[in-house]
Design a protein around this motif. Structure first.
Motif, PDB file in Angstrom:
ATOM      1  N   ALA A  51     -42.692   8.916   7.548  1.00 14.30           N
ATOM      2  CA  ALA A  51     -41.671   9.954   7.712  1.00 14.30           C
ATOM      3  C   ALA A  51     -42.230  11.230   8.328  1.00 14.30           C
ATOM      4  O   ALA A  51     -41.461  12.113   8.724  1.00 14.30           O
ATOM      5  CB  ALA A  51     -41.032  10.267   6.359  1.00 14.30           C
ATOM      6  N   MET A  52     -43.535  11.367   8.420  1.00 16.22           N
ATOM      7  CA  MET A  52     -44.129  12.579   8.984  1.00 16.22           C
ATOM      8  C   MET A  52     -43.932  12.619  10.487  1.00 16.22           C
ATOM      9  O   MET A  52     -43.921  11.588  11.163  1.00 16.22           O
ATOM     10  CB  MET A  52     -45.627  12.637   8.669  1.00 16.22           C
ATOM     11  N   THR A  53     -43.806  13.810  11.013  1.00 15.62           N
ATOM     12  CA  THR A  53     -43.716  13.989  12.455  1.00 15.62           C
ATOM     13  C   THR A  53     -45.108  13.838  13.060  1.00 15.62           C
ATOM     14  O   THR A  53     -46.124  13.974  12.359  1.00 15.62           O
ATOM     15  CB  THR A  53     -43.178  15.378  12.798  1.00 15.62           C
ATOM     16  N   PRO A  54     -45.203  13.570  14.353  1.00 14.11           N
ATOM     17  CA  PRO A  54     -46.523  13.499  14.986  1.00 14.11           C
ATOM     18  C   PRO A  54     -47.336  14.774  14.781  1.00 14.11           C
ATOM     19  O   PRO A  54     -48.556  14.711  14.593  1.00 14.11           O
ATOM     20  CB  PRO A  54     -46.181  13.274  16.467  1.00 14.11           C
ATOM     21  N   GLU A  55     -46.663  15.935  14.791  1.00 16.41           N
ATOM     22  CA  GLU A  55     -47.373  17.196  14.582  1.00 16.41           C
ATOM     23  C   GLU A  55     -47.959  17.267  13.177  1.00 16.41           C
ATOM     24  O   GLU A  55     -49.099  17.723  12.979  1.00 16.41           O
ATOM     25  CB  GLU A  55     -46.431  18.380  14.822  1.00 16.41           C
ATOM     26  N   GLN A  56     -47.195  16.807  12.179  1.00 20.60           N
ATOM     27  CA  GLN A  56     -47.699  16.809  10.809  1.00 20.60           C
ATOM     28  C   GLN A  56     -48.879  15.857  10.649  1.00 20.60           C
ATOM     29  O   GLN A  56     -49.857  16.162   9.961  1.00 20.60           O
ATOM     30  CB  GLN A  56     -46.575  16.426   9.837  1.00 20.60           C
TER      31      GLN A  56
ATOM     32  N   ARG B 275     -50.964  14.936  13.017  1.00 21.22           N
ATOM     33  CA  ARG B 275     -52.131  15.503  13.698  1.00 21.22           C
ATOM     34  C   ARG B 275     -52.753  16.615  12.867  1.00 21.22           C
ATOM     35  O   ARG B 275     -53.980  16.725  12.771  1.00 21.22           O
ATOM     36  CB  ARG B 275     -51.740  16.020  15.086  1.00 21.22           C
TER      37      ARG B 275
ATOM     38  N   ASP C   3     -44.437   2.041  11.957  1.00 24.98           N
ATOM     39  CA  ASP C   3     -43.257   1.282  11.531  1.00 24.98           C
ATOM     40  C   ASP C   3     -43.612  -0.154  11.150  1.00 24.98           C
ATOM     41  O   ASP C   3     -42.776  -0.898  10.633  1.00 24.98           O
ATOM     42  CB  ASP C   3     -42.185   1.283  12.617  1.00 24.98           C
TER      43      ASP C   3
ATOM     44  N   GLU D  96     -46.221   4.211  19.186  1.00 29.59           N
ATOM     45  CA  GLU D  96     -46.077   5.659  19.322  1.00 29.59           C
ATOM     46  C   GLU D  96     -47.411   6.336  19.646  1.00 29.59           C
ATOM     47  O   GLU D  96     -48.485   5.838  19.291  1.00 29.59           O
ATOM     48  CB  GLU D  96     -45.476   6.274  18.038  1.00 29.59           C
TER      49      GLU D  96
ATOM     50  N   GLU E 107     -49.025   8.957  18.604  1.00 30.08           N
ATOM     51  CA  GLU E 107     -49.933   9.381  17.528  1.00 30.08           C
ATOM     52  C   GLU E 107     -50.844   8.243  17.105  1.00 30.08           C
ATOM     53  O   GLU E 107     -52.041   8.437  16.876  1.00 30.08           O
ATOM     54  CB  GLU E 107     -49.110   9.889  16.338  1.00 30.08           C
TER      55      GLU E 107
END
Length: 390
Positions: free
Chosen positions: A45-50, A52, A348, A359, A361
């Motif tokens: 559920a984390m975003t790529p920014e989170q 990283r 996923d 993706e 990340e």
């Protein structure tokens, strides 16, 4: 290990007793608590920014794991262990030994453990791989040889007791300790060369050398633990259509079948972890017929699945596969069992056959390809020359 479908679910652990020596140094009870890490759903559920930011925080942690032993300390002479620097590092390492006898997955050499959770490395004091203990034991064995301080030898014996206590009856070791009732951390794991590293240490202990001061019973127990792990290796080599291939990344500790770990780590033949396994087997003196067959067919598999004409590069946090006819051969981290096709997955958990479909990340944040298979083929050529009867 022959691949079969539809086997029953794994049995619960029968027990954690290892091969018995150093039992006097083994704790009577083992704490069954473990620092929780984000579960797979949370990470997905984390975003790529989170994600990283999370990775960068681990890198920035001053007590993150490093190569302190192999890069510098292992070359120090005995007199260094008697110096102020050596004695300070000894005290630091001793302070981080857990009551169970192991050490956490972090750099234990930098500072004394003051009991402040903020001091721990990225995975906390309970985020232990068994292999996190091996270099601390090597260090303290050298320190004891140089200083004769009984605290150092006692810590080494407790470390050996810890390793043998957590060896599964089938011969492997769990990813983390204590192994949870569910989750990939309980699986017997080759990931990050863990079993190979522990077996290398046990072989050193059995041989004496820096560990010659250990009681003979301890060194016999180390040899028994090594032999049990060797049997695990031979039983878990994946067999397809009657032919041995290589090894999975982790296994059910009872059924000895390959298992998935994190969502991007599927059931597969590992072109990464299998390198260390085969190099270990080829280093054995007087290999048995079973070991010889494992080497022969494992090396043949590495020869058949090498990838040509591509180069894997990292660019701005991304992992990209580019055509390059002059590139040296590569091996994929994961090969599909039965087809030998390279496979990939993102957070996923969906299996894909093209890394570009994962993706960004995960494309740039994982080791999908490696040239290390070349080490197997080079060692195989030398091994055949040394074992012409093979």
């Amino acid at each position: 290990m022959t691949v079969r479908k539809g086997l029953a679910a794994a049995l619960l652990l029968a027990g954690l007793a290892g091969a018995g020596a150093a039992s006097a140094q083994t704790p009577a009870s083992v704490p069954q608590t473990q620092t929780a890490s984000p579960d797979q759903a949370t990470l997905a559920a984390m975003t790529p920014e989170q994600l990283r930011a999370r990775a960068q925080a681990r890198i920035a942690n001053p007590n993150r794991p490093t190569g302190w032993w192999t890069e510098t300390v292992s070359q120090q002479p005995d007199e260094w262990y008697r110096s102020p620097e050596g004695l300070t590092m000894t005290a630091n390492i001793l302070s981080w030994q857990d009551p169970t006898g192991g050490w956490p997955l972090m750099n234990t050499t930098r500072e004394l453990n003051r009991g402040d959770p903020a001091q721990a490395g990225p995975w906390g004091t309970k985020g232990a791989l068994i292999k996190a203990t091996v270099n601390e034991m090597r260090f303290l064995a050298r320190a004891y040889r140089a200083t004769g301080d009984e605290k150092d030898l006692a810590a080494v014996r407790r470390g050996l007791g810890f390793i043998l206590m957590y060896q599964y009856p089938t011969g492997g070791w769990p990813h983390s300790v204590p192994p949870p009732a569910e989750g990939y951390e309980r699986y017997a794991t080759f990931n990050d060369d863990m079993i190979v590293d522990v077996m290398t240490l046990l072989r050193e202990i059995a041989a004496g050398g820096d560990f010659a001061s250990l009681p003979e019973a301890d060194r016999r127990a180390a040899k028994a633990g090594f032999d049990k792990a060797l049997d695990f290796i031979l039983k878990t080599q994946i067999v397809v259509d009657g032919q041995r291939t290589a090894w999975g990344q982790q296994y059910d500790e009872v059924a000895l079948e390959p298992r998935a770990a994190r969502r991007f780590e599927p059931v597969a033949i590992s072109g990464g972890e299998s390198v260390g396994v085969l190099l270990l087997l080829m280093s054995l003196d007087d290999p048995s017929p079973e070991v010889r067959r494992a080497i022969r067919e494992g090396a043949d598999w590495f020869d058949r699945v090498q990838l040509h004409g591509i180069r894997f590069v990292r660019e701005n946090g991304d992992g990209v596969v580019r055509p390059d006819p002059d590139a040296p051969p590569l091996w994929a981290r994961y090969y599909e069992i039965g087809t030998n096709r390279p496979i990939f997955a993102g957070r996923d958990g969906v299996i894909r056959y093209d890394l570009s479909e994962v993706e960004q990340e995960r494309r740039g944040g994982y080791g999908w390809y490696s040239p290390a298979g070349a080490q197997v083929l080079t060692a195989w050529t030398q091994w055949r020359q040394a074992h012409p009867e093979n």
